[in-house]
Design an enzyme around this catalytic site. Structure first.
Site, mmCIF file in Angstrom:
data_model
loop_
_atom_site.group_PDB
_atom_site.id
_atom_site.type_symbol
_atom_site.label_atom_id
_atom_site.label_comp_id
_atom_site.label_asym_id
_atom_site.label_seq_id
_atom_site.Cartn_x
_atom_site.Cartn_y
_atom_site.Cartn_z
ATOM 1 N N ASP A 131 0.820 -1.217 0.000
ATOM 2 C CA ASP A 131 0.000 0.000 0.000
ATOM 3 C C ASP A 131 0.854 1.268 0.000
ATOM 4 O O ASP A 131 0.356 2.350 0.315
ATOM 5 C CB ASP A 131 -0.909 0.021 1.237
ATOM 6 C CG ASP A 131 -2.198 -0.771 1.007
ATOM 7 O OD1 ASP A 131 -2.376 -1.297 -0.097
ATOM 8 O OD2 ASP A 131 -3.010 -0.876 1.954
ATOM 9 N N ASP A 190 4.113 -9.420 9.169
ATOM 10 C CA ASP A 190 4.344 -7.992 8.950
ATOM 11 C C ASP A 190 5.703 -7.801 8.285
ATOM 12 O O ASP A 190 6.548 -8.704 8.278
ATOM 13 C CB ASP A 190 4.286 -7.230 10.278
ATOM 14 C CG ASP A 190 2.853 -7.004 10.742
ATOM 15 O OD1 ASP A 190 1.924 -7.233 9.941
ATOM 16 O OD2 ASP A 190 2.658 -6.612 11.912
ATOM 17 N N ASP A 192 8.471 -6.440 8.946
ATOM 18 C CA ASP A 192 9.746 -6.552 9.656
ATOM 19 C C ASP A 192 9.976 -7.947 10.229
ATOM 20 O O ASP A 192 10.942 -8.164 10.962
ATOM 21 C CB ASP A 192 9.819 -5.522 10.785
ATOM 22 C CG ASP A 192 8.697 -5.690 11.797
ATOM 23 O OD1 ASP A 192 7.549 -5.851 11.358
ATOM 24 O OD2 ASP A 192 8.957 -5.653 13.014
ATOM 25 N N ASP A 284 -6.836 -7.653 13.923
ATOM 26 C CA ASP A 284 -6.410 -9.011 14.255
ATOM 27 C C ASP A 284 -7.185 -9.566 15.455
ATOM 28 O O ASP A 284 -7.657 -10.698 15.445
ATOM 29 C CB ASP A 284 -4.901 -9.041 14.541
ATOM 30 C CG ASP A 284 -4.434 -7.857 15.386
ATOM 31 O OD1 ASP A 284 -5.289 -7.172 16.001
ATOM 32 O OD2 ASP A 284 -3.223 -7.601 15.432
#
Length: 527
Positions: A131, A190, A192, A284
């Site tokens: 995004d 995610d 990282d 989540d």
């Protein structure tokens, strides 16, 4: 009369003002302040006892789990499922989603780690959901994906023209792609996160052998925990979350909050729960609660850790904590009626969800820390008519703190710093929880947590340069400075007029508020 004529007018005005304030304080102290402070104290004591009992309950459960070797994931026959997979070659189709937004420092790490997962290449789809608003960065991410495509990995690079729904919107759109129809499981990392290559072999078999399981969650391993004092203190808090809260939830109710990453979902369970929703900033947790109410079970695998990065700048950490505190409170407001009326789960599970999971851990824990230890207890020093006994003011919080810190023995010597820092952060968490409950402004504020990747390593390895500068407005935090002044005033008053040594704690806590108030915490990165 002579005194009035020759007295300095400025001194006379100042004296009159001080006398007026003292007179007003004496008039309202006994009839107004004392009853109000008594009420606040009793409410805070009740909340403190609730938190204490919750911590003791979890300590007992985790002690039993460790003593009797009853961790839930050890009950499953993982090896036999692995052998069956390798023998019959009936590997399920797995989708791995990597949502990202302007992740210039870490996108290569996550894509590389996911593409290195050990799983048949024809049964694995890597979906990069980008995004990013930076067109140059989009091009770089696209090139990285193409590099892995040339190596035989099935990588799909997906972009959107908007950020509707933020992360939840990206994940939802990703599941709508036609090539996902053949996938049975979806893994989320995610940007990282860097999983080990055997991650799928240590998670997927649980889901294959147990059709009632919806989610298998791994814990996090922090690659930059030693970067600064703030990251060490974060590690202490998060270690308790994984080692105790999630382990207890998995062992007792087969429920815990999905952490948003490093987890494997059964796609059928995601669809059965209604899919991803963007009504809060904790999409989540929202999905996890809805799936649990549908009767699905969760499994936490405590010996499987995925490397990731802690926010090391205070600005990034504040935004993250606002989202993590505001979102659950807002979700509690939206779902409490649905939980109560749900007929598919037991009364015990409803009680666990409403009381333990939401009310005590996501709301009471923040309010007790701030209102009791930073507002009410210091206020009792200024109002001697309100007495607070030592067991409630010292022993109760000390027990809670020790239970929390026991999960990170290597940082036990940092216990005092952890207490002071957590008290400071409770100001923002309490405010965020109130915003979430009231659905006030900033309730849906979504700021992606900044990741530095190898930036700090490069900075430290380079030759010393000028100290990075930051805008003064970004480093000064008014609320912390005001709290520091309040606690400093209470400390001085206690030192001059009190008959105990409570001023020692107050001076230390005031110093912590001042240090954070001037932004002297975490790492500093050039603008």
């Amino acid at each position: 009369m002579r005194n009035l004529v020759f007295q300095d007018p400025g001194i006379r005005v100042s004296t009159n003002t001080t006398q007026s304030l003292n007179h007003a304080w004496e008039r309202i102290r006994v009839p107004v302040v004392v009853p109000a402070l008594h009420l606040a104290m009793y409410i805070c004591i009740a909340m403190s006892v609730m938190l204490f009992l919750e911590r003791i309950y979890m300590a007992i459960v985790i002690a039993g789990v460790k003593c009797f070797g009853k961790k839930r994931y050890t009950k499953y026959k993982l090896e036999s499922v692995k052998e069956d997979l390798e023998k019959n070659k009936n590997y399920p189709m797995v989708l791995v989603q990597i949502p990202m937004f302007n992740e210039k420092e870490v996108y290569k790490l996550s894509i590389g780690a996911v593409c290195g997962l050990s799983w048949p290449s024809d049964r694995l789809v890597v979906q990069v959901l980008d995004d990013s608003t930076n067109e140059v960065l989009r091009t770089l991410v696209d090139l990285e994906c193409r590099k892995w495509m040339e190596r035989g990995i099935n990588v799909k690079y997906e972009t959107r023209n908007n950020r509707n729904g933020y992360k939840a919107g990206a994940l939802k759109e990703g599941l709508k792609k036609q090539y996902v129809d053949d996938c049975e499981f979806v893994v989320i990392f995610d940007a990282d996160f860097q999983p080990e290559e055997d991650f799928l072999w240590r998670t997927i078999p649980y889901l294959l052998d147990n059709p009632e399981l919806a989610l298998v969650q791994a814990r996090w391993k922090f690659v930059n925990a030693d970067e600064c004092l703030m990251t060490r203190l974060q590690e202490m808090s998060l270690d308790y979350h994984f080692s105790v809260e999630q382990e207890v939830g998995s062992s007792t109710c087969s429920f815990f909050g999905f952490n948003g990453t490093a987890g494997v979902w059964r796609i059928r369970a995601v669809n059965d729960a209604g899919g991803w929703k963007d009504r809060t900033t904790v999409e989540d947790m929202d999905l996890a609660v809805r799936a649990s109410l549908k009767g699905w079970k969760f499994l936490f695998v405590g010996d499987l850790a995925v490397k990731n990065e802690l926010p090391s700048t205070f600005k990034a950490y504040r935004f993250q904590q606002h989202r993590w505190s505001c979102g659950p409170a807002n979700l509690f407001r939206k779902m409490i009626k649905e939980i109560i009326l749900c007929e598919r789960v037991s009364v015990w599970k409803k009680f666990h969800l409403i009381y333990g999971f939401f009310f005590v851990r996501k709301i009471i824990a923040h309010w007790v820390t701030f209102f009791f230890y930073c507002v009410v207890i210091p206020a009792t020093i200024l109002v001697p008519e309100v007495h607070l006994t030592k067991p409630l003011a010292i022993y109760l919080p000390a027990t809670i703190t020790i239970l929390n810190a026991a999960c990170t023995p290597r940082s036990f010597h940092l216990l005092v710093f952890w207490i002071l820092f957590e008290n400071v952060m409770s100001l923002h968490r309490s405010k965020a929880a109130i915003i979430g409950l009231l659905e006030a402004s900033r309730v849906n504020e979504w700021v992606v947590t900044e990741k530095l990747g190898n930036t700090m390593k490069q900075k430290y390895s380079a030759k010393a340069s000028k100290k990075p500068r930051s805008r003064i407005g970004e480093r000064i935090h008014v609320l912390e400075l005001l709290m520091g002044m309040y606690m400093l005033h209470c400390a001085i008053y206690n030192m001059l007029f009190g008959n105990d040594h409570f001023f020692i704690y107050l001076f230390l806590q005031a110093g912590a508020f001042f240090i954070v108030g001037i932004g002297y915490v975490g790492t500093f990165v050039p603008n």
